[in-house]
Design a protein around this motif. Structure first.
Motif, mmCIF file in Angstrom:
data_model
loop_
_atom_site.group_PDB
_atom_site.id
_atom_site.type_symbol
_atom_site.label_atom_id
_atom_site.label_comp_id
_atom_site.label_asym_id
_atom_site.label_seq_id
_atom_site.Cartn_x
_atom_site.Cartn_y
_atom_site.Cartn_z
ATOM 1 N N LEU A 172 0.813 -1.219 0.000
ATOM 2 C CA LEU A 172 0.000 0.000 0.000
ATOM 3 C C LEU A 172 0.847 1.271 0.000
ATOM 4 C CD1 LEU A 172 -2.781 -0.998 2.566
ATOM 5 C CD2 LEU A 172 -2.880 -1.095 0.069
ATOM 6 N N SER A 173 2.125 1.149 -0.362
ATOM 7 C CA SER A 173 2.995 2.329 -0.360
ATOM 8 C C SER A 173 2.510 3.395 -1.341
ATOM 9 C CB SER A 173 4.427 1.932 -0.713
ATOM 10 O OG SER A 173 4.500 1.384 -2.022
ATOM 11 N N TRP A 174 1.784 2.980 -2.379
ATOM 12 C CA TRP A 174 1.303 3.944 -3.359
ATOM 13 C C TRP A 174 0.291 4.918 -2.770
ATOM 14 C CZ3 TRP A 174 -3.940 3.333 -3.648
ATOM 15 C CH2 TRP A 174 -4.462 2.081 -3.325
ATOM 16 N N ARG A 175 -0.338 4.566 -1.653
ATOM 17 C CA ARG A 175 -1.375 5.430 -1.086
ATOM 18 C C ARG A 175 -0.800 6.740 -0.555
ATOM 19 N NH1 ARG A 175 -5.388 3.554 3.140
ATOM 20 N NH2 ARG A 175 -6.258 5.558 2.472
ATOM 21 N N THR A 176 0.354 6.682 0.096
ATOM 22 C CA THR A 176 0.907 7.872 0.752
ATOM 23 C C THR A 176 2.250 8.312 0.181
ATOM 24 O OG1 THR A 176 1.896 6.425 2.435
ATOM 25 C CG2 THR A 176 -0.265 7.379 2.923
ATOM 26 N N ASN A 178 3.490 7.477 -3.138
ATOM 27 C CA ASN A 178 3.640 7.480 -4.597
ATOM 28 C C ASN A 178 2.346 7.975 -5.241
ATOM 29 O OD1 ASN A 178 4.656 7.007 -7.153
ATOM 30 N ND2 ASN A 178 5.441 4.964 -6.668
ATOM 31 N N PRO A 179 2.088 9.285 -5.154
ATOM 32 C CA PRO A 179 0.806 9.815 -5.646
ATOM 33 C C PRO A 179 0.553 9.563 -7.126
ATOM 34 C CG PRO A 179 2.364 11.584 -5.171
ATOM 35 C CD PRO A 179 2.955 10.330 -4.596
ATOM 36 N N GLY A 180 1.621 9.485 -7.922
ATOM 37 C CA GLY A 180 1.444 9.218 -9.343
ATOM 38 C C GLY A 180 0.840 7.849 -9.593
ATOM 39 N N ARG A 181 1.272 6.859 -8.816
ATOM 40 C CA ARG A 181 0.712 5.520 -8.978
ATOM 41 C C ARG A 181 -0.707 5.445 -8.415
ATOM 42 N NH1 ARG A 181 3.727 1.681 -11.028
ATOM 43 N NH2 ARG A 181 2.524 -0.058 -10.171
ATOM 44 N N LYS A 182 -0.955 6.180 -7.333
ATOM 45 C CA LYS A 182 -2.315 6.216 -6.800
ATOM 46 C C LYS A 182 -3.281 6.780 -7.843
ATOM 47 C CE LYS A 182 -5.171 8.021 -3.048
ATOM 48 N NZ LYS A 182 -5.215 8.824 -1.797
ATOM 49 N N LYS A 183 -2.857 7.806 -8.533
ATOM 50 C CA LYS A 183 -3.695 8.397 -9.583
ATOM 51 C C LYS A 183 -3.934 7.387 -10.699
ATOM 52 C CE LYS A 183 -3.941 12.426 -12.654
ATOM 53 N NZ LYS A 183 -3.239 13.670 -13.081
ATOM 54 N N PHE A 237 -2.272 3.113 -18.148
ATOM 55 C CA PHE A 237 -2.181 4.028 -17.005
ATOM 56 C C PHE A 237 -0.931 3.744 -16.168
ATOM 57 C CE2 PHE A 237 -7.061 4.041 -17.237
ATOM 58 C CZ PHE A 237 -7.060 5.146 -18.070
ATOM 59 N N LEU A 238 -0.650 2.484 -15.913
ATOM 60 C CA LEU A 238 0.482 2.137 -15.047
ATOM 61 C C LEU A 238 1.818 2.317 -15.758
ATOM 62 C CD1 LEU A 238 -0.816 -1.001 -13.124
ATOM 63 C CD2 LEU A 238 -0.641 1.350 -12.322
ATOM 64 N N ALA A 239 1.851 2.097 -17.076
ATOM 65 C CA ALA A 239 3.103 2.266 -17.813
ATOM 66 C C ALA A 239 3.552 3.725 -17.803
ATOM 67 C CB ALA A 239 2.935 1.769 -19.248
ATOM 68 N N LYS A 240 2.594 4.640 -17.687
ATOM 69 C CA LYS A 240 2.929 6.068 -17.643
ATOM 70 C C LYS A 240 3.150 6.573 -16.217
ATOM 71 C CE LYS A 240 0.286 7.133 -21.836
ATOM 72 N NZ LYS A 240 -0.850 7.912 -22.407
ATOM 73 N N ALA A 241 2.867 5.744 -15.232
ATOM 74 C CA ALA A 241 2.984 6.147 -13.827
ATOM 75 C C ALA A 241 4.425 5.965 -13.338
ATOM 76 C CB ALA A 241 2.035 5.323 -12.971
ATOM 77 N N PRO A 243 7.498 4.374 -11.222
ATOM 78 C CA PRO A 243 7.714 2.962 -10.871
ATOM 79 C C PRO A 243 7.282 2.679 -9.438
ATOM 80 C CG PRO A 243 9.796 4.157 -10.928
ATOM 81 C CD PRO A 243 8.757 5.081 -11.482
ATOM 82 N N PRO A 244 6.931 1.431 -9.144
ATOM 83 C CA PRO A 244 6.506 1.092 -7.776
ATOM 84 C C PRO A 244 7.660 1.151 -6.790
ATOM 85 C CG PRO A 244 6.697 -0.882 -9.108
ATOM 86 C CD PRO A 244 6.881 0.264 -10.042
ATOM 87 N N ILE A 245 7.327 1.393 -5.536
ATOM 88 C CA ILE A 245 8.317 1.368 -4.455
ATOM 89 C C ILE A 245 8.356 -0.053 -3.893
ATOM 90 C CG2 ILE A 245 8.912 2.258 -2.168
ATOM 91 C CD1 ILE A 245 7.356 4.821 -2.927
ATOM 92 N N ASP A 246 9.488 -0.709 -4.023
ATOM 93 C CA ASP A 246 9.625 -2.093 -3.557
ATOM 94 C C ASP A 246 9.803 -2.088 -2.041
ATOM 95 O OD1 ASP A 246 10.287 -4.717 -2.993
ATOM 96 O OD2 ASP A 246 11.485 -4.981 -4.806
ATOM 97 N N VAL A 247 8.697 -2.246 -1.317
ATOM 98 C CA VAL A 247 8.761 -2.188 0.144
ATOM 99 C C VAL A 247 9.458 -3.417 0.720
ATOM 100 C CG1 VAL A 247 6.740 -0.712 0.367
ATOM 101 C CG2 VAL A 247 6.449 -3.182 0.353
ATOM 102 N N PHE A 248 9.426 -4.531 -0.002
ATOM 103 C CA PHE A 248 10.120 -5.721 0.479
ATOM 104 C C PHE A 248 11.632 -5.514 0.441
ATOM 105 C CE2 PHE A 248 6.038 -7.308 -1.133
ATOM 106 C CZ PHE A 248 5.587 -7.979 -0.014
ATOM 107 N N ALA A 249 12.108 -4.882 -0.636
ATOM 108 C CA ALA A 249 13.534 -4.573 -0.724
ATOM 109 C C ALA A 249 13.936 -3.579 0.363
ATOM 110 C CB ALA A 249 13.867 -4.011 -2.104
#
Length: 264
Positions: A172-176, A178-183, A237-241, A243-249
């Motif tokens: 759920l890191s995108w919620r707070t 990574n606003p671009g991915r949330k959008k 939508f996701l290809a233009k967003a 990149p995700p934040i790898d919280v496991f890493a």
């Protein structure tokens, strides 16, 4: 851009003719490298997004497992109008697909979901004696899912993000963070919701007005195209967003840092 498109003011003719001189100006080289790096990163994001969507939605095999039981049901019913035989055949092929996955030690979540959907349809149809009720649980599920996509998008917790977050290792890191991915997830959830609502707008009138075979063939025809459209829009939508934040890493790095502090 000016340093790439135009020669630098200090470049002379002798510099350009010197074999030892660089082919581009000092400002141009970093700009070119940066552009190449950006393109490479964009390609990586698209590749990861494609792989994640393929995993999340089951790929070609998942689509076949979704379509085949309903196709078998309507095909048999169209020929002999035998509700019991049609229902047993649909449930049987769904169970066979689960067994095949178990034998091959593949993931069974898509096949199991198909079995449950077919089983509910069989129970409804057998209880009412109306063959059209074989399709009713799936139609109600589609309507509920459409509303869930739309409601969660309005609430700021888009369902597609909850589904794909773990696949991308971002949870759920995108919620707070990574606003671009949330959008992007919000747009994708709206797309899924509206596409599924449009599908329901076609199917529910047919449930009341059409016969079983007409409803069945239309439903089979609408299994894949709306799904592919929604997946494609999600990919766009996701290809233009970002990149995700790898919280496991991140958690792994933090654990390594703590170990290093303790041993140090």
């Amino acid at each position: 851009m000016a340093s790439v498109d135009k020669p630098t003011p200090t470049t002379t003719t002798s510099d350009a003719q010197d074999p030892a001189a660089p082919a581009t100006s000092p400002a141009a080289a970093p700009a070119s490298a940066s552009g190449s790096g950006t393109a490479s990163a964009s390609d990586d994001v698209k590749t990861v997004t494609e792989a994640a969507l393929f995993e999340a939605f089951g790929g070609v095999r998942g689509m076949v497992e979704t379509v085949l039981p309903g196709l078998l049901f309507v095909s048999i019913y169209t020929v002999n109008k035998d509700l019991h035989l049609s229902a047993i055949a649909a449930l049987g092929v769904a169970l066979v697909m689960v067994v095949v996955r178990l034998v091959r030690k593949d993931t069974v979540k898509h096949a199991f979901s198909g079995v449950f959907g077919v089983a509910f349809g069989v129970v409804f149809a057998m209880m009412t004696g109306n063959a059209k009720d074989f399709y009713l649980p799936g139609m109600l599920y589609t309507l509920g899912l459409a509303l869930a996509y739309i409601i969660t998008a309005i609430a700021g917790v888009p369902l597609i993000g909850l589904i794909l977050g773990p696949v991308f290792k971002e949870n759920l890191s995108w919620r707070t963070r990574n606003p671009g991915r949330k959008k992007a997830y919000t747009k994708a959830s709206w797309a899924w919701g509206l596409i599924l609502l449009a599908k329901c707008a076609i199917l529910f009138p047919l449930y009341w007005w059409a016969d079983t075979t007409q409803l069945g063939w239309v439903l089979v025809a609408l299994k894949i195209p709306p799904f592919l459209l929604a997946v494609y829009l999600t990919w766009v939508f996701l290809a233009k967003a970002p990149p995700p934040i790898d919280v496991f890493a991140e958690m792994g790095a933090e654990e390594e840092r703590r170990k290093a502090e303790q041993t140090g």
